[in-house]
Every structure is written in C-alpha cells, then in structure tokens.
Enzyme design. Structure first.
Site, PDB file in Angstrom:
ATOM      1  N   GLY A  38     -40.543  23.556  40.105  1.00 30.01           N
ATOM      2  CA  GLY A  38     -40.731  24.330  39.201  1.00 30.01           C
ATOM      3  C   GLY A  38     -42.112  24.066  38.684  1.00 30.01           C
ATOM      4  O   GLY A  38     -42.933  23.609  39.530  1.00 30.01           O
ATOM      5  N   ALA A  39     -42.502  24.629  37.549  1.00 29.46           N
ATOM      6  CA  ALA A  39     -44.117  24.488  37.136  1.00 29.46           C
ATOM      7  C   ALA A  39     -44.345  23.264  36.939  1.00 29.46           C
ATOM      8  O   ALA A  39     -45.547  22.787  37.595  1.00 29.46           O
ATOM      9  CB  ALA A  39     -44.178  25.389  35.907  1.00 29.46           C
ATOM     10  N   GLY A 165     -45.377  13.690  27.185  1.00 26.31           N
ATOM     11  CA  GLY A 165     -46.882  13.972  26.415  1.00 26.31           C
ATOM     12  C   GLY A 165     -47.201  15.426  26.579  1.00 26.31           C
ATOM     13  O   GLY A 165     -46.572  16.292  27.347  1.00 26.31           O
ATOM     14  N   LYS A 220     -39.108  17.804  19.164  1.00 27.37           N
ATOM     15  CA  LYS A 220     -40.482  18.758  18.899  1.00 27.37           C
ATOM     16  C   LYS A 220     -40.104  20.039  19.627  1.00 27.37           C
ATOM     17  O   LYS A 220     -40.744  21.031  18.980  1.00 27.37           O
ATOM     18  CB  LYS A 220     -41.519  18.097  19.625  1.00 27.37           C
ATOM     19  CG  LYS A 220     -41.741  17.754  20.788  1.00 27.37           C
ATOM     20  CD  LYS A 220     -41.949  18.778  21.920  1.00 27.37           C
ATOM     21  CE  LYS A 220     -41.931  18.528  23.371  1.00 27.37           C
ATOM     22  NZ  LYS A 220     -42.357  19.504  24.481  1.00 27.37           N
ATOM     23  N   LYS A 307     -35.846  32.563  30.124  1.00 20.68           N
ATOM     24  CA  LYS A 307     -36.472  31.371  30.244  1.00 20.68           C
ATOM     25  C   LYS A 307     -35.577  30.005  29.720  1.00 20.68           C
ATOM     26  O   LYS A 307     -35.085  30.437  28.697  1.00 20.68           O
ATOM     27  CB  LYS A 307     -37.979  31.342  29.717  1.00 20.68           C
ATOM     28  CG  LYS A 307     -38.854  32.166  30.235  1.00 20.68           C
ATOM     29  CD  LYS A 307     -40.325  31.830  29.805  1.00 20.68           C
ATOM     30  CE  LYS A 307     -41.380  32.939  30.420  1.00 20.68           C
ATOM     31  NZ  LYS A 307     -42.733  32.805  29.654  1.00 20.68           N
ATOM     32  N   GLU A 310     -35.642  24.519  26.009  1.00 24.72           N
ATOM     33  CA  GLU A 310     -34.799  23.474  25.699  1.00 24.72           C
ATOM     34  C   GLU A 310     -34.320  23.419  24.250  1.00 24.72           C
ATOM     35  O   GLU A 310     -33.545  22.576  23.781  1.00 24.72           O
ATOM     36  CB  GLU A 310     -35.589  22.128  26.181  1.00 24.72           C
ATOM     37  CG  GLU A 310     -35.910  22.320  27.548  1.00 24.72           C
ATOM     38  CD  GLU A 310     -37.302  22.720  27.601  1.00 24.72           C
ATOM     39  OE1 GLU A 310     -37.756  23.658  27.086  1.00 24.72           O
ATOM     40  OE2 GLU A 310     -37.913  22.355  28.761  1.00 24.72           O
TER      41      GLU A 310
END
EC number: 1.1.1.94
Length: 358
Positions: A38-39, A165, A220, A307, A310
């Site tokens: 993946g990316a 990060g 987050k 997509k 999460e």
C-alpha cells in the site's frame, strides 16, 4: 557502533557515520521485508532503500507488484511519481521472508491476524517486527503492542517496536521534511529502529512509551473525523482548533488510564500526528468527516466510502471501553452517536463543546 544482543541474536548498528583515516563508515545494511504494498509501505520502502538497506515488499495485488518491479512506480497511489528502483516486490511470502532481519507490518488492522498467521507458517528464522498500522485490536480493544506479540510464535520474535508520527505518504515520497517516533519498550530496540529510518528528510527519534504512542496515533483518527464534520458543517477555524484541543485532552484522559505517559502526547506520535490528521485534506479520516458534515448524514456517506478509514472502528472501540471504565469523553460519545446511532451531525455537534472536560 552498538551491538544489540536479544535472545542470543546480535544486531549491529553504526549510530553515526564515523571517519577513520579519511574513510567514511556507513551504517550497516539490513534485509527488511515490508508486508503490504500500500501507500505507506511503499514510502517506507523508499526511505529504507534511500538509506541503502535491502528491501522487499510482499503483496497480493499482482498489478501493484508488476508496477513496482518493472516501472518503479506504485501508480495506484502515487501516479507517475517514481520510487527507488532498488525496491523489489513479490507475491511469494517465502521469498519475501527468506532473508528478513526486520519485518514491517504495513497492512490494515483488520488484516493483521490473517497476515501474522501466514508469517508463522512461513518464516524460518527470528526477526524484529515493526508495526506501522494505526488502530486498536477490534476483538480485545487493546493497543496492537498487546496483541501482535502474542500472535507471533515466540521463537520467531526477537523484539517488537513501532513507527508512528505525522507522515502523509505522498510528502514522504517527495522527500519533504518529516519527523517520526520509533518506539519500543526496550530503548536499544527503539534506537535500532530509529537508525534504520533516520536520514536528512525522515528525521526519526527513539522512545519507550509504546502504549502512549499507539493510543495517540489510533485515537487521533476518530478526532480527525469529528474535525472534518465540524468543518463540513461550519468551515470554522475557531471550532477546529477548539476541537483538536478537546480531542487531545480526551485522548490523554483515556490513554493515561491505560498506563501511557503524559509527555508522549506532546511529541510527534501525539500532538503532531493529531494536528496533521485533524486538519489536512490529505487525511482519509478528516476527509470522511468533511463529507459527513456536508451531507449532514453519516449513514449515506459510510455506505459509499471505499477507503479504509481507521477512525470509524476506533471510535466504537473507545466508546465501549470508556463506558466500561466510567470515563467521560463527550467528543467520542457525540461522534459515536453520529457514526453508529445515525444522529444528524447538525443536531448534536454544537452541544459537544458545552460538555468539554478541560
């Protein structure tokens, strides 16, 4: 130079370039396997090959594998942006793992158990595992450092760490400055992981608070959805800044309950990743929230969203855990009502600030 001795296996690293009699000694070269094409896995492969490591990627999409090997592209994610021509890819797991000293898990959280089960039956010698998936275990609701090491056969696991990060994949591929945290409960392991990745554009720091980092980067994502909803409804920078502050506080409340260290929320795996994910249109979670806000309806947007986002599952996990531990998290509660109880965002979003805990 440092020698890291774990379970009888020696891993050797040159911490910095040294010069003796005019000869430059480079960092040692490691054999690294990235699970997933993946990316993010692709850009990490690019960083590592830039650092002269031997990298092979394992994937199941034949189109991506051919694109990487023959065209030095992963055009599904990055169009015509070239990747390092030294990167190799394969759909043969045995080939991918044959020489692996480090195994980077770069697949969605929901795929981790299946992938690790395959690794257990294929890997023939122990390795250091590095997780970069951001999320919580959907079954146990725990951070991944609690579940992943238990899924790997003990005789195959030298050590476990993570890399977290603010790192939008395309910007890393373009070699734009990025700061990241390499974490492991064993500081020597964290430093070893740091040395694999650290260079002039991918600046890497070592830390030991794995739990804090994992909760920070997982939670987050949910805050970013809420931020996108606010902006989709009101396009308000005031609200966005206030929401990020409120979200960071609720992340801290929850993670401290789980044993995290407060200073983690002010480093690159905490505040920095939250700011990026909750403000950037390049963030999947923020973009999803923005769509929900504009439609003023989560159900219709989620039904058509292809997509992997999460934060949706993370929100549910945190809501259930907070209920169990009697924690007051107004932002997560409100977001849960929007995502899972089909409440209209415009009907409840403004009231969330009135319940803020500071």
């Amino acid at each position: 130079m440092i020698i890291l001795d774990l379970m009888g296996y020696q891993l050797i690293f040159y911490l910095e370039k040294e010069s003796k009699r005019g000869i430059t000694m480079k960092k040692t070269t490691s054999n690294i396997t990235i699970i997933g094409t993946g990316a993010y896995g692709t850009v990490l492969a690019n960083v590592l090959t830039d650092n002269d490591h031997q990298v092979i990627m394992y994937g199941i999409d034949e189109t991506e594998i051919v694109d990487i090997n023959n065209n030095h592209l992963n055009s599904k994610f990055f169009g015509d942006l070239k990747i390092n021509r030294e990167i190799r890819a394969t759909n043969n797991l045995h080939e991918a793992l044959e020489d692996a000293e480090y195994i980077i898990l770069s697949v969605p959280v929901v795929a981790l158990k299946t992938v690790i089960a395959k690794i257990n039956t294929t890997l023939t010698k122990p390795a250091v595992f590095i997780n970069v998936a951001k999320g919580l275990d959907p079954d146990t609701h725990e951070v991944l450092s609690k579940s992943i090491p238990t899924l790997i056969k003990p005789e195959l696991l030298i050590a476990y760490g993570g890399l977290y990060g603010p790192s939008i994949a395309k910007e890393v591929l373009l070699r734009k400055p990025t700061c990241i945290m390499a974490v492991s409960e064993n500081l020597a392991v964290a430093q070893a992981i740091r040395e694999l990745f650290h260079n002039e554009y991918f600046v890497t720091f070592a830390g030991q608070d794995v739990i804090g980092a994992e909760y920070g980067v997982a939670l987050k994502n949910a805050v970013a959805i809420a931020s996108g909803i606010f902006n989709g409804l009101h396009s308000s920078d005031n609200a966005k800044a206030s929401l990020i502050t409120m979200g960071l506080n609720e992340i801290k409340i929850f993670a401290l309950k789980k044993g995290a260290k407060i200073e983690t929320f002010l480093n690159f795996a905490g505040l920095a990743d939250l700011i990026l994910t909750a403000t950037s249109v390049k963030s999947r979670n923020y973009s999803l929230g923005f769509e929900i806000g504009q439609a003023d309806d989560a159900k219709s947007v989620l039904a058509t969203h292809a997509k992997t986002v999460e934060g949706v599952l993370t929100c549910k996990t945190i809501y259930l855990e907070a209920e169990k531990h009697h924690l007051k998290l107004p932002l997560f509660n409100g977001l849960y009502d929007i995502l899972y109880n089909n409440k209209r965002p415009s009907a409840i979003i403004n009231s969330i600030f009135q319940k803020a805990i500071i």
